[in-house]
Design an enzyme around this catalytic site. Structure first.
Site, short mmCIF file in Angstrom:
data_model
loop_
_atom_site.label_atom_id
_atom_site.label_comp_id
_atom_site.label_asym_id
_atom_site.label_seq_id
_atom_site.Cartn_x
_atom_site.Cartn_y
_atom_site.Cartn_z
N LYS A 278 1.31 -1.26 0.21
CA LYS A 278 0.41 -0.19 0.64
C LYS A 278 0.71 1.10 -0.19
O LYS A 278 0.68 2.37 -0.65
CB LYS A 278 -1.62 0.09 1.48
CG LYS A 278 -2.01 -1.59 1.06
CD LYS A 278 -2.96 -1.16 2.40
CE LYS A 278 -4.41 -1.92 1.93
NZ LYS A 278 -4.97 -1.96 2.81
N GLY B 183 -0.68 2.47 12.77
CA GLY B 183 0.28 2.22 11.85
C GLY B 183 -1.05 2.49 11.06
O GLY B 183 -1.43 3.07 10.49
N GLY C 180 -14.33 -7.10 10.66
CA GLY C 180 -14.17 -5.87 9.19
C GLY C 180 -14.38 -6.47 7.98
O GLY C 180 -14.15 -5.68 7.09
P1 ATR Z 1 -0.78 -2.24 9.33
O1 ATR Z 1 -0.01 -1.14 8.39
O2 ATR Z 1 -1.41 -3.41 9.05
O3 ATR Z 1 -1.23 -1.20 10.26
P2 ATR Z 1 1.67 -1.59 11.00
O4 ATR Z 1 1.84 -0.38 10.33
O5 ATR Z 1 3.26 -3.06 10.73
O6 ATR Z 1 0.47 -2.08 10.40
O7 ATR Z 1 0.67 -1.54 12.07
C1 ATR Z 1 0.78 -2.62 13.37
C2 ATR Z 1 0.27 -1.88 14.61
O8 ATR Z 1 0.15 -3.02 15.32
C3 ATR Z 1 1.47 -1.16 15.20
O9 ATR Z 1 0.04 -0.41 15.79
C4 ATR Z 1 1.95 -1.91 16.66
O10 ATR Z 1 2.38 -1.48 16.89
P3 ATR Z 1 3.59 -0.57 17.57
O11 ATR Z 1 3.75 0.78 16.64
O12 ATR Z 1 4.11 -0.76 18.59
O13 ATR Z 1 4.51 -1.78 17.05
C5 ATR Z 1 0.49 -3.03 16.09
N1 ATR Z 1 0.79 -4.28 17.15
C6 ATR Z 1 1.62 -5.12 16.47
N2 ATR Z 1 1.69 -6.07 17.27
C7 ATR Z 1 1.07 -6.09 18.65
C8 ATR Z 1 1.35 -6.20 19.80
N3 ATR Z 1 1.90 -7.33 20.06
N4 ATR Z 1 0.07 -5.57 20.66
C9 ATR Z 1 0.38 -4.27 20.70
N5 ATR Z 1 0.12 -3.69 20.00
C10 ATR Z 1 0.52 -4.73 18.10
#
Ligand code: ATR
Length: 273
Positions: free
Chosen positions: A66, A129, A239
């Site tokens: 994306k 994210g 979703g």
């Molecule tokens: P996307 O584009 O799908 O939003 P991303 O940019 O990789 O994917 O973002 C993933 C999100 O999930 C982030 O907000 C991440 O938190 P961090 O910024 O702290 O990494 C969150 N996330 C992933 N695993 C997590 C977990 N086990 N607990 C809490 N938040 C999590």
């Protein structure tokens, strides 16, 4: 000649987009073909250009491309610019227009399909994210009383507040900033819906009658939805509606016809019981 469209991702086998767009095309009588293309991880732009050269009219873009879809656009629309990411491209000659319909899809699902108007509500998004970036402006345009972002890494949430400061008054922090706060709508935009990891949500987070919305679809009760259920929330959604609504926006943008979404959502829905 039949107009050609596709969804590009890696992996792509799981994508529901070909099924959704075929149903839309049938229902609206549009002559179009829609396929799934797996681009090599280092070959997104080449894949798009080959598809354009073969006469393709537009594509949907899914993970992990994306951001690149936004970068190759010659004409990114505001939704894509604000998200820094695109999920739909339209080809006009050698120009590439880019949109991000994820946020409008989410908002339409919540307000229209799930009958939860957002004006005056307290709305929390978990995660900071790309999925959250795409959702913020459409959510803010509904005029919630509060729009908050909580993230494991609090600094990423604070960065969002700075990035969107000119447009949105965001409340941001880590999950430890949430105790004492109550929300009418809590959206899980983290990737935890795909794993078995719960979020550190404090007791008392969900207001009476709250909606818990998991952006991941088709996984049944995810850890987040289970947490909400355990907290007494009865309005649970995944979703699938967001997926179908963003597809309908793209279809309309390409074809000038908005298909009915309810029958398609019904076909794709997986029970949350
Ligand atoms: P996307 O584009 O799908 O939003 P991303 O940019 O990789 O994917 O973002 C993933 C999100 O999930 C982030 O907000 C991440 O938190 P961090 O910024 O702290 O990494 C969150 N996330 C992933 N695993 C997590 C977990 N086990 N607990 C809490 N938040 C999590």
């Amino acid at each position: 000649m039949t107009d050609r469209y596709a969804v590009i991702g890696h992996p792509i086998a799981h994508s529901q987009s070909p099924r959704i767009h075929s149903l839309f095309a049938q229902a609206t009588g549009q002559a179009m073909a829609y396929t799934a293309i797996e681009a090599p991880l280092d070959g997104f732009a080449d894949t798009v250009r080959s598809f354009m050269a073969e006469g393709g009219r537009g594509v949907n873009v899914t993970l992990p491309f994306k951001l690149q879809a936004f970068q190759i656009a010659t004409d990114p629309m505001e939704s894509a610019r604000l998200a820094g990411a695109a999920n739909a491209l339209r080809f006009e000659g050698d120009r590439i227009r880019a949109e991000n319909f994820d946020g409008v899809g989410l908002v339409r699902d919540i307000q229209h399909n799930l009958a939860m108007p957002l004006a005056g509500r307290r709305v929390l998004i978990c995660g900071a994210g790309g999925a959250t970036r795409g959702a913020l402006l459409p959510l803010a345009q509904c005029r919630p009383a509060v729009l908050a972002v909580a993230n494991r890494t609090a600094d990423t949430a604070h960065q969002l507040r700075r990035d969107f400061a000119a447009r949105i008054d965001l409340q941001t922090g880590g999950y430890d900033s949430l105790p004492g706060e109550t929300f009418d709508v809590v959206i899980n935009a983290t990737s935890t819906g795909l794993s078995q990891t719960p979020l550190p949500l404090p007791a008392g987070l969900f207001a009476s009658g709250a909606l818990a919305y998991e952006m991941v679809y088709g996984k049944g009760l995810t850890p987040f939805l289970r947490q909400a259920q355990a907290a007494g929330v009865t309005r649970l959604a995944d979703g699938v509606g967001m997926l179908v609504e963003q597809a309908a926006e793209a279809f309309d943008w390409w074809r000038g016809v908005r298909p009915a979404t309810a029958p398609v959502i019904q076909q794709l829905t997986v029970s949350l019981a």
